[in-house]
Scaffold this active site. Structure first.
Site, PDB file in Angstrom:
ATOM      1  N   TYR A 120      48.245  80.793  24.328  1.00  0.00           N
ATOM      2  CA  TYR A 120      49.045  80.178  25.488  1.00  0.00           C
ATOM      3  C   TYR A 120      48.195  79.333  26.224  1.00  0.00           C
ATOM      4  O   TYR A 120      48.773  78.271  26.318  1.00  0.00           O
ATOM      5  CB  TYR A 120      49.804  81.437  26.142  1.00  0.00           C
ATOM      6  CG  TYR A 120      50.184  80.957  27.359  1.00  0.00           C
ATOM      7  CD1 TYR A 120      51.539  80.480  27.542  1.00  0.00           C
ATOM      8  CD2 TYR A 120      49.448  81.093  28.664  1.00  0.00           C
ATOM      9  CE1 TYR A 120      51.838  79.652  28.799  1.00  0.00           C
ATOM     10  CE2 TYR A 120      49.923  80.605  29.792  1.00  0.00           C
ATOM     11  CZ  TYR A 120      51.162  79.986  29.687  1.00  0.00           C
ATOM     12  OH  TYR A 120      51.546  79.622  31.131  1.00  0.00           O
ATOM     13  N   LYS A 140      48.638  74.964  26.662  1.00  0.00           N
ATOM     14  CA  LYS A 140      48.580  74.088  27.923  1.00  0.00           C
ATOM     15  C   LYS A 140      47.362  73.068  27.869  1.00  0.00           C
ATOM     16  O   LYS A 140      47.777  71.780  28.043  1.00  0.00           O
ATOM     17  CB  LYS A 140      48.563  75.151  28.984  1.00  0.00           C
ATOM     18  CG  LYS A 140      49.652  75.875  29.355  1.00  0.00           C
ATOM     19  CD  LYS A 140      51.085  75.163  29.579  1.00  0.00           C
ATOM     20  CE  LYS A 140      52.101  76.199  29.522  1.00  0.00           C
ATOM     21  NZ  LYS A 140      53.553  75.561  29.598  1.00  0.00           N
ATOM     22  N   SER A 179      49.338  74.573  33.716  1.00  0.00           N
ATOM     23  CA  SER A 179      49.130  75.751  34.597  1.00  0.00           C
ATOM     24  C   SER A 179      47.801  75.990  35.077  1.00  0.00           C
ATOM     25  O   SER A 179      46.715  75.231  34.579  1.00  0.00           O
ATOM     26  CB  SER A 179      49.345  76.889  33.572  1.00  0.00           C
ATOM     27  OG  SER A 179      48.676  78.166  33.926  1.00  0.00           O
TER      28      SER A 179
HETATM   29  N1  UFG Z   1      48.578  92.660  37.753  1.00  0.00           N
HETATM   30  C1  UFG Z   1      48.695  94.043  38.093  1.00  0.00           C
HETATM   31  N2  UFG Z   1      49.775  94.774  37.509  1.00  0.00           N
HETATM   32  C2  UFG Z   1      50.559  94.237  36.777  1.00  0.00           C
HETATM   33  C3  UFG Z   1      50.671  93.036  36.338  1.00  0.00           C
HETATM   34  C4  UFG Z   1      49.714  92.159  37.025  1.00  0.00           C
HETATM   35  O1  UFG Z   1      47.705  94.608  38.754  1.00  0.00           O
HETATM   36  O2  UFG Z   1      51.501  95.111  36.101  1.00  0.00           O
HETATM   37  C5  UFG Z   1      47.733  91.682  38.452  1.00  0.00           C
HETATM   38  C6  UFG Z   1      46.863  91.040  37.364  1.00  0.00           C
HETATM   39  O3  UFG Z   1      45.856  91.533  37.168  1.00  0.00           O
HETATM   40  C7  UFG Z   1      46.758  89.723  38.041  1.00  0.00           C
HETATM   41  C8  UFG Z   1      47.723  89.479  39.134  1.00  0.00           C
HETATM   42  O4  UFG Z   1      48.595  90.909  39.235  1.00  0.00           O
HETATM   43  O5  UFG Z   1      45.620  89.883  39.067  1.00  0.00           O
HETATM   44  C9  UFG Z   1      48.809  88.531  38.553  1.00  0.00           C
HETATM   45  O6  UFG Z   1      49.130  88.754  37.036  1.00  0.00           O
HETATM   46  P1  UFG Z   1      50.213  88.132  36.333  1.00  0.00           P
HETATM   47  O7  UFG Z   1      50.338  88.655  35.140  1.00  0.00           O
HETATM   48  O8  UFG Z   1      51.605  88.181  37.109  1.00  0.00           O
HETATM   49  O9  UFG Z   1      49.875  86.517  36.167  1.00  0.00           O
HETATM   50  P2  UFG Z   1      48.457  85.959  35.884  1.00  0.00           P
HETATM   51  O10 UFG Z   1      47.720  85.329  37.112  1.00  0.00           O
HETATM   52  O11 UFG Z   1      47.915  86.789  34.911  1.00  0.00           O
HETATM   53  O12 UFG Z   1      48.965  84.528  35.271  1.00  0.00           O
HETATM   54  C10 UFG Z   1      49.401  84.548  33.751  1.00  0.00           C
HETATM   55  C11 UFG Z   1      48.785  83.191  33.139  1.00  0.00           C
HETATM   56  C12 UFG Z   1      49.322  82.166  33.586  1.00  0.00           C
HETATM   57  C13 UFG Z   1      50.813  82.229  33.441  1.00  0.00           C
HETATM   58  C14 UFG Z   1      51.300  83.368  34.012  1.00  0.00           C
HETATM   59  C15 UFG Z   1      52.684  83.504  33.811  1.00  0.00           C
HETATM   60  O13 UFG Z   1      47.420  83.201  33.252  1.00  0.00           O
HETATM   61  O14 UFG Z   1      49.044  80.933  32.887  1.00  0.00           O
HETATM   62  O15 UFG Z   1      50.512  84.550  33.506  1.00  0.00           O
HETATM   63  O16 UFG Z   1      53.178  83.831  32.543  1.00  0.00           O
HETATM   64  F1  UFG Z   1      51.548  81.204  33.700  1.00  0.00           F
END
Ligand code: UFG
Length: 344
Positions: free
Chosen positions: A152, A156, A127
């Protein structure tokens, strides 16, 4: 028919899309999955899409003897794609030992079984989380690994090291580590897609469930980041493009095209989109208006990250091709399909 491939976590979100692409390119697939976060009928849906039913064994990768039995039952497995893992960042903070055991012992079991059953190579789901907040963007594979923000993320990093150390010790296996950016969307048939358990933690399932009226409002976590519109930036990659990267990587291992026994590739589009841009793109692509509000930052979020995928483009010969609008429409069609079929 090409070689036989074992796909752990093959009924999961990325796993199921990868099984489809492997079968479409002639590989014979054996899935192992403990169904802890997926449904057995995914196997039926894969068969509906490809016309071929993959072999399926309900096995937990923590169970060494059962995994050993899978290799004995399906002789000649040449490659492994290892998806099976726990992946909820927040849960990993609450239950670190569960995450360390699940994610690390599963990999160790596979690495121990590979030479015994003469399996040539393994592709590991890593990741972009390993980069933390990169100092330079877009981030290349040479960027330093930053201290993990969660158990988590740490699994990785540790798993990448375990693979490096094992191969350096002379164990006759090869590996490709794929560092995924943010996979989204669903198969164009809408027969497989992401099916989160309970309240989604990730952006796209929360967004499509809100658009469907299952959730009242999408919370945008922060608009005071140091980005053009203040919301976080990510590299959203279509899950089918991501799945195809695995096929290309498996071909590379089996055709002896690797430059070294362990290779690392960023799997992203090279384009960063903010949360607010993504919401606008969703509305434009689907014509569906989204109810959202800006709320405070979410603990542990990286401000901005997107890939430099040049090495994967040039060396692996793979490129993310699908436009974001099409990707977002696929995510919406999947949500519609879940409604039509009464799943949610
Ligand atoms: N976000 C929102 N509202 C939400 C959910 C997310 O604004 O309800 C924003 C987050 O703040 C972030 C973006 O959307 O800026 C993406 O968030 P995600 O939770 O979809 O994904 P992340 O980038 O946080 O990734 C995380 C881990 C990864 C993992 C991935 C999937 O950092 O390693 O989740 O599980 F692979």
């Amino acid at each position: 028919m090409k070689e036989r491939i074992l796909v752990t976590g093959g009924t999961g979100y990325i796993g199921s899309h990868t099984v489809v692409e492997l079968q479409n390119s002639g590989y014979e697939v054996v899935i192992v999955d403990n169904l802890s976060n997926s449904r057995a009928d995914v196997v039926d849906h894969i068969e509906q899409i490809t016309g071929i039913r993959p072999a399926f064994e309900k096995v937990d990768c923590l169970d060494y003897a059962a995994l050993d039995g899978v290799f004995a039952k399906y002789p000649g497995i040449k490659g492994i794609i290892h998806f099976a893992a726990s992946k909820a960042v927040g849960e990993s903070v609450q239950k670190p030992l569960l995450y360390y055991r699940n994610n690390i012992v599963s990999l160790i079991n596979l690495l121990e079984l590979m030479p015994k059953h003469e399996v040539k190579g393994i592709i590991f789901s890593s990741s972009c989380t390993v980069y933390g907040q990169p100092d330079k963007l877009p981030v290349t594979e040479e960027a330093p690994i930053k201290k993990a923000e969660s158990p988590y993320g740490n699994t990785k990093q540790i798993n990448e090291e375990i693979i490096h150390d094992t191969i350096a010790s002379g164990v006759p296996v090869q590996a490709i580590l794929l560092r995924y950016f943010n996979p989204i969307g669903a198969h164009p048939t809408a027969l497989i897609g992401e099916l989160p358990n309970g309240v989604p933690q990730n952006l796209i399932p929360y967004l499509t469930q809100t658009a469907m009226g299952i959730r009242e409002k999408l919370s945008v976590f922060g608009d005071d980041y140091n980005t053009p519109d203040g919301s976080c930036i990510r590299d959203y990659i279509y899950v089918v493009d991501l799945a195809k990267a695995h096929v290309t990587a498996m071909n590379r291992i089996l055709e002896d095209k690797q430059k070294s026994k362990v290779e690392v590739f960023n799997i992203g589009t090279g384009r960063g989109l903010s949360v607010l841009e993504l919401i606008k793109a969703f509305e434009a692509a689907t014509g569906v208006k989204l109810n959202y509000q800006i709320v405070g930052r979410r603990a542990g979020d990286i401000e901005q990250v997107w890939a430099d995928p040049t090495y994967a483009n040039e060396e692996l010969g793979w490129k993310a091709e699908t436009p974001i609008e099409e990707t977002l429409r696929s995510a919406w069609n999947w949500q519609l399909h879940l409604r039509e079929t009464g799943v949610m």
